[in-house]
Design a protein around this motif. Sequence first.
Motif, short mmCIF file in Angstrom:
data_model
loop_
_atom_site.label_atom_id
_atom_site.label_comp_id
_atom_site.label_asym_id
_atom_site.label_seq_id
_atom_site.Cartn_x
_atom_site.Cartn_y
_atom_site.Cartn_z
N LEU A 325 0.83 -1.21 0.00
CA LEU A 325 0.00 0.00 0.00
C LEU A 325 0.86 1.26 0.00
CD1 LEU A 325 -2.78 -1.04 2.55
CD2 LEU A 325 -2.94 -1.00 0.06
N SER A 326 1.94 1.24 0.76
CA SER A 326 2.82 2.42 0.79
C SER A 326 3.46 2.65 -0.58
CB SER A 326 3.89 2.26 1.87
OG SER A 326 4.75 1.17 1.58
N GLN A 327 3.73 1.56 -1.32
CA GLN A 327 4.26 1.71 -2.68
C GLN A 327 3.22 2.32 -3.61
OE1 GLN A 327 5.39 -2.34 -3.48
NE2 GLN A 327 7.40 -2.16 -2.51
N LEU A 328 1.95 1.96 -3.40
CA LEU A 328 0.88 2.53 -4.22
C LEU A 328 0.79 4.04 -4.05
CD1 LEU A 328 -2.21 0.11 -4.09
CD2 LEU A 328 -0.87 0.77 -6.09
N LEU A 329 1.15 4.53 -2.86
CA LEU A 329 1.08 5.96 -2.60
C LEU A 329 2.10 6.75 -3.42
CD1 LEU A 329 0.55 6.09 1.27
CD2 LEU A 329 -1.14 6.51 -0.52
N GLN A 330 3.07 6.04 -4.01
CA GLN A 330 4.07 6.72 -4.84
C GLN A 330 3.56 6.98 -6.25
OE1 GLN A 330 6.73 7.52 -3.03
NE2 GLN A 330 5.88 6.29 -1.36
N SER A 331 2.40 6.42 -6.57
CA SER A 331 1.87 6.55 -7.93
C SER A 331 1.51 7.99 -8.26
CB SER A 331 0.63 5.66 -8.09
OG SER A 331 0.00 5.89 -9.34
N THR A 332 1.63 8.33 -9.54
CA THR A 332 1.22 9.67 -9.98
C THR A 332 -0.26 9.70 -10.35
OG1 THR A 332 1.91 9.09 -12.24
CG2 THR A 332 3.53 10.22 -10.84
N SER A 333 -0.89 8.54 -10.44
CA SER A 333 -2.33 8.46 -10.76
C SER A 333 -3.15 8.53 -9.49
CB SER A 333 -2.64 7.17 -11.51
OG SER A 333 -1.89 7.08 -12.70
N THR A 361 5.48 3.38 9.19
CA THR A 361 5.95 3.11 7.82
C THR A 361 6.64 4.36 7.28
OG1 THR A 361 4.14 1.57 7.43
CG2 THR A 361 5.24 2.47 5.49
N LYS A 362 7.82 4.19 6.76
CA LYS A 362 8.65 5.32 6.35
C LYS A 362 7.93 6.22 5.35
CE LYS A 362 13.20 6.49 4.51
NZ LYS A 362 14.49 5.97 3.98
N GLY A 363 7.86 7.50 5.68
CA GLY A 363 7.29 8.50 4.79
C GLY A 363 5.77 8.49 4.71
N LEU A 364 5.12 7.62 5.49
CA LEU A 364 3.67 7.49 5.37
C LEU A 364 2.94 8.76 5.79
CD1 LEU A 364 0.79 6.58 6.92
CD2 LEU A 364 1.30 5.73 4.63
N GLU A 366 3.93 11.78 5.86
CA GLU A 366 4.12 12.86 4.89
C GLU A 366 3.19 12.67 3.68
OE1 GLU A 366 7.42 12.92 7.60
OE2 GLU A 366 6.51 11.28 6.45
N LYS A 367 3.02 11.40 3.27
CA LYS A 367 2.12 11.12 2.15
C LYS A 367 0.66 11.42 2.51
CE LYS A 367 4.70 9.87 -1.26
NZ LYS A 367 4.68 10.66 -2.52
N VAL A 368 0.28 11.13 3.75
CA VAL A 368 -1.09 11.43 4.18
C VAL A 368 -1.33 12.94 4.13
CG1 VAL A 368 -2.75 11.33 6.08
CG2 VAL A 368 -1.26 9.38 5.62
N LEU A 369 -0.37 13.70 4.63
CA LEU A 369 -0.52 15.16 4.62
C LEU A 369 -0.52 15.71 3.20
CD1 LEU A 369 1.74 16.13 7.67
CD2 LEU A 369 -0.74 15.88 7.57
N GLU A 370 0.29 15.11 2.32
CA GLU A 370 0.24 15.50 0.91
C GLU A 370 -1.15 15.21 0.33
OE1 GLU A 370 3.25 13.73 -1.54
OE2 GLU A 370 4.87 14.32 -0.18
N GLY A 371 -1.69 14.06 0.73
CA GLY A 371 -3.01 13.66 0.24
C GLY A 371 -4.10 14.64 0.62
N LEU A 372 -3.94 15.30 1.77
CA LEU A 372 -4.95 16.28 2.20
C LEU A 372 -5.03 17.47 1.25
CD1 LEU A 372 -4.37 16.42 6.07
CD2 LEU A 372 -5.96 15.00 4.79
N GLY A 373 -3.97 17.69 0.51
CA GLY A 373 -3.97 18.80 -0.44
C GLY A 373 -3.98 18.34 -1.88
N ASP A 374 -4.30 17.09 -2.12
CA ASP A 374 -4.27 16.54 -3.47
C ASP A 374 -5.29 17.24 -4.37
OD1 ASP A 374 -3.02 13.73 -4.65
OD2 ASP A 374 -4.85 14.33 -5.68
N VAL A 375 -4.98 17.32 -5.66
CA VAL A 375 -5.90 17.97 -6.59
C VAL A 375 -7.17 17.14 -6.81
CG1 VAL A 375 -4.09 19.23 -7.81
CG2 VAL A 375 -4.68 16.91 -8.55
N SER A 376 -7.06 15.83 -6.56
CA SER A 376 -8.23 14.96 -6.75
C SER A 376 -9.09 14.96 -5.49
CB SER A 376 -7.78 13.52 -7.04
OG SER A 376 -8.86 12.62 -6.89
N PRO A 377 -10.38 15.32 -5.59
CA PRO A 377 -11.27 15.30 -4.42
C PRO A 377 -11.37 13.92 -3.78
CG PRO A 377 -12.32 16.42 -6.27
CD PRO A 377 -11.09 15.78 -6.80
N ASP A 378 -11.34 12.88 -4.61
CA ASP A 378 -11.45 11.51 -4.09
C ASP A 378 -10.22 11.13 -3.27
OD1 ASP A 378 -13.96 11.13 -5.22
OD2 ASP A 378 -13.11 10.37 -7.10
N VAL A 379 -9.05 11.56 -3.72
CA VAL A 379 -7.82 11.28 -2.97
C VAL A 379 -7.83 12.05 -1.65
CG1 VAL A 379 -5.31 11.48 -2.95
CG2 VAL A 379 -6.48 10.72 -5.03
#
Length: 656
Positions: A325-333, A361-364, A366-379
């Motif tokens: 799952l953490s690897q999936l968070l690296q996706s650009t999609s 989990t390393k970097g998790l 940070e990815k969650v916080l990035e997700g809060l500002g994602d351009v996709s409403p679903d993300v």
Amino acid sequence: MMDTSSCLMEIDDPRSYIDKLYSDDNEECHDALVILKNAVIGSNRQKGAVISQGIVPRLIAFLTHDDVPLNIRLDSIIVIGSLAKGTGDQARALVDYNIVKILLSLITTQNADKQIIEVCLCALKSIFRYPFAPTGLLYSNVGTLSHLLSLASPDSSLQTQACVANILVPLCQSYNEQMILCQAGAIHFLSRMITTQHADLQIPALKCLAAMCFTNRSVSDIVCASNFEGKSLPDILTSLLSRICDSEVQLSAARCLTYIHRSGTLPPSDNRIVYKTLPCLARLCTDEFKEDIRATSAETLAYLAEIDTQLQRLAAISNHLITSLSQLLQSTSPLPRQGAFRCFASLGANDEDIRKRIIETKGLMEKVLEGLGDVSPDVRLAAVRCLHSLSRSVQQLRTTFQDHSVWKPLMALLTGSPSNELLTVVTSTICNLLLEFSPAKEPMLDSGVVEMLCKLTENADPALRLNGSWALMNMAFQAEQHVKSKIIDTLGTDRILQLLNDSDTRVIMKTLGLLRNLLSKSLHIDNIMSEHSAEVMQAFNMVLDSPHPAEVKEQALCIIGNIAAGAQTKDYVMEDEHILRRLGEFLVHRDGKLQAGALLAIGNLVHRHDSNAIERHARLKELGIVNKLEELLSMTAKETEFYEEIRSVIKQMGYS
């Protein structure tokens, strides 16, 4: 034949091309259709030009006149099918031309040509991808749906069968649609397709079966009771989870079993769920599969384990899922990130150890916080769900959440015009951040959270009113006087009264919880009651007289007990004869919660031996409360703790 190399120029402008479509010469019409057919394939620009130039009505005319040759009718439908594969706006234009009804009439015509049927089905499949497709046309006539199923017989082409299965998938958007499909014989039809060796048939058939079972216990029960060629349908689905099957077939079968489980038909302990479906989904999340398979598998696994702690624990240790799952968070999609966040949210819903593993989990984070500002409403929504799940950890609220100042991006999500769904999850997370032990409580207070929450209690959505009152209740717990005063002054006593009369019992309970926390310390009670006693007592009278459940009235009685315990505030209760009479009534009520709440309040009224104690005792006796206490004592078993509490209250009043 016309020169096809010049088709783009001829479609965009000259009248000669369009004129030939309207020619009385069938050969000229067909030549023009061939060029048109070749031009629109793969070009949305050319599709748009055809629609904007008003050519669709001419194509429809070819379909609705019986004397038109077969080759012209076929190519007209092929062009329409190609247009349907264009943009959503282009497909919508076809719907506006009533093309679905026309195509359905062609396939239901007696002795319809097989080629006509096949190309019509292909066009319908493309149109029915869209939510605006008029699916009701298939349900308005029972015969139409049955006829559609009959077209996909084992003797028909694979393309015809696949088109019918794909058309059925979006027809399961409501309970009634699911049941109509079931009654039309769709389960047997889909079972046959599922057991073929053709993935092109299996995948749409599995998707349709999954859609039929989604949140539908009735259909799921029928599926589990169904057999095909001597084998139960759930066992057939389980066999398709094998590694030897196409990965999309595995995923689609796993979704079927997931939805059957979540509908309540298969328990979480069922071996097909525990040992087959869950491990299959976890395996499909690994990086050996295509990204879209991994993303959908993560979403499905999130739904499978969402409400069962044991499935969450099993999933967390299956096939290195957290790493996948953490690897999936690296996706650009967006879809992979959305699926990963949703799955993390599900895994961490109940178990503290799993939450700890996720956060570590390393970097998790940070990815969650990035997700809060994602351009996709679903993300963004999925990231907040993940954060909400992790916020249930007391330890993480004090450490990781504080280190990352999580409250800041959360509060930022409340600006603008967020959807109610996002607002609900954000404010649910804020509820946890406002718990007494959370370090975020003070900085959030300074950032206007009280004003935001008070405004939330006015929302038309009961879930948002609930979260607003819940968060205020958390904020008021063991708070300083200035915080409590700010809550009361901002919310206003009128709004509190409105919330106590809310249509949602949960909102009433949280509002009473807020009042209980506001009226929790003697000094605070004195200060609040000195300013708002009339409104507060009015609120209690309203709740005690309401038809609400005992749990609601018990909360009110406990708060009255808090007020009755204060040296300065006893008189507020004693001066309200209606409340005193209600206390007496609840003493002999059949519900033990109400008896205990009334006894607590009366005990606090008589407990202190101050100069007014004798008058209070006399007043309670005058209202018959002493007699009620004695009556209650006679009905209570002597060996119970409640019996001793009643005796203690009676003794405080000078009776034995």
